[in-house]
Design a protein around this motif. Structure first.
Motif, PDB file in Angstrom:
ATOM      1  N   TYR A 140       0.610  12.411   0.183  1.00 12.75           N
ATOM      2  CA  TYR A 140      -0.291  11.261   0.112  1.00 12.75           C
ATOM      3  C   TYR A 140       0.097  10.388  -1.082  1.00 12.75           C
ATOM      4  O   TYR A 140       0.789  10.842  -1.993  1.00 12.75           O
ATOM      5  N   SER A 141      -0.340   9.142  -1.035  1.00 16.61           N
ATOM      6  CA  SER A 141      -0.017   8.182  -2.093  1.00 16.61           C
ATOM      7  C   SER A 141       1.479   8.163  -2.400  1.00 16.61           C
ATOM      8  O   SER A 141       1.883   8.191  -3.571  1.00 16.61           O
TER       9      SER A 141
ATOM     10  N   ASN B 192       0.809  -1.209   0.000  1.00 20.09           N
ATOM     11  CA  ASN B 192       0.000   0.000   0.000  1.00 20.09           C
ATOM     12  C   ASN B 192       0.846   1.263   0.000  1.00 20.09           C
ATOM     13  O   ASN B 192       2.027   1.241   0.343  1.00 20.09           O
ATOM     14  N   ASN B 193       0.185   2.360  -0.367  1.00 18.56           N
ATOM     15  CA  ASN B 193       0.867   3.642  -0.394  1.00 18.56           C
ATOM     16  C   ASN B 193       1.118   4.157   1.017  1.00 18.56           C
ATOM     17  O   ASN B 193       0.372   3.865   1.950  1.00 18.56           O
TER      18      ASN B 193
ATOM     19  N   HIS C 112       1.727   7.596   3.508  1.00 25.92           N
ATOM     20  CA  HIS C 112       1.297   8.986   3.613  1.00 25.92           C
ATOM     21  C   HIS C 112       2.071   9.627   4.754  1.00 25.92           C
ATOM     22  O   HIS C 112       2.430   8.957   5.721  1.00 25.92           O
TER      23      HIS C 112
ATOM     24  N   ASN D   3      -6.654   6.459  -0.733  1.00 29.77           N
ATOM     25  CA  ASN D   3      -5.307   6.860  -1.102  1.00 29.77           C
ATOM     26  C   ASN D   3      -5.023   8.314  -0.765  1.00 29.77           C
ATOM     27  O   ASN D   3      -4.012   8.867  -1.204  1.00 29.77           O
TER      28      ASN D   3
END
Lengths: 110, 119
Positions: free
Chosen positions: A50-51, A32-33, A35, B103
């Protein structure tokens, strides 16, 4: 002990470039990303990246993020005194089915 | 302008209960997932619980499962956290935080409300 590992402290002089690392595992950072959040003591956190590498509007381009495998980094270039704050990484953990934060890194501008 | 205003904090005895509220404004509340994140004195951030926009899905940290319940009332634009069986280690500032999407999480935060668990 946090699921994500960050150095407890970092420092730099005005104008310098500093990086803050965040290390996770296959169940979170590997899938997952990541942040990043900035928190000036006594105030609420603020979304910084973010991301993994995207900046919300209003965040200076001095701030950048990257991720590779199970590790990520936040870079701050042209360090300014107002950057003195605590920085946290966060990722969704698929095994825990919840968000996990790093322990935080206190950035000091010398 | 997005605004999140927490309330309901205070001093509570160990084993007691407390309900926190977060009043939201400046956006279509029902369209966004919401979360509670806490910070013990002098410590880092800890995610507590999250809820989907329609309230149909909820998620909680293991440290609060079975004791804390997140809910929302979209007609009142308000997020709640019902905290039962409180322990000293639950002492913290509790922030509510909005998600833009999965996200783009925690894109707006309230100022927090302090919960102190002590006899």
């Amino acid at each position: 002990q946090s699921v994500l590992t960050q150095p407890p402290s970092a420092s730099g002089t005005p104008g310098q470039r500093v990086t803050i690392s965040c290390s996770g595992s296959s169940s979170n950072m590997g899938r997952n990303n990541v942040h990043w959040y900035q928190q000036v003591p006594g105030t609420a956190p603020n979304l910084l990246i973010y991301s993994s590498s995207q900046r919300p509007s209003g965040v200076p381009d001095r701030f950048s993020g990257s991720k590779s495998g199970t590790s990520a980094s936040l870079a701050i270039s042209g360090l300014q005194s107002e950057d003195e704050a605590d920085y946290y990484c966060a990722v969704w953990d698929d095994s825990l089915n919840g968000w996990v934060f790093g322990g935080g890194t206190k950035l000091t501008v010398l | 302008e997005v605004q999140l205003l927490e309330s309901g904090g205070g001093l509570v005895q160990p084993g007691g209960s407390q309900r926190l509220s977060c009043a939201a404004s400046g956006f279509t509340f029902s369209n966004y997932a919401m979360n509670w994140v806490r910070q013990a004195p002098g410590k880092g951030l800890e995610w507590v619980s999250g809820i989907s926009g329609n309230g149909g899905s909820t998620y909680s940290a293991d440290s609060v499962k079975g004791r804390f319940t997140i809910s929302r009332d979209n007609s009142k634009n308000t997020l709640y956290l019902q905290m039962n069986s409180l322990r000293a280690e639950d002492t913290a500032i509790y922030f509510c935080a909005k998600d833009f999407n999965s996200n783009y999480p925690f894109d707006h935060w309230g100022q927090g409300t302090l919960v102190t668990v002590s006899s």
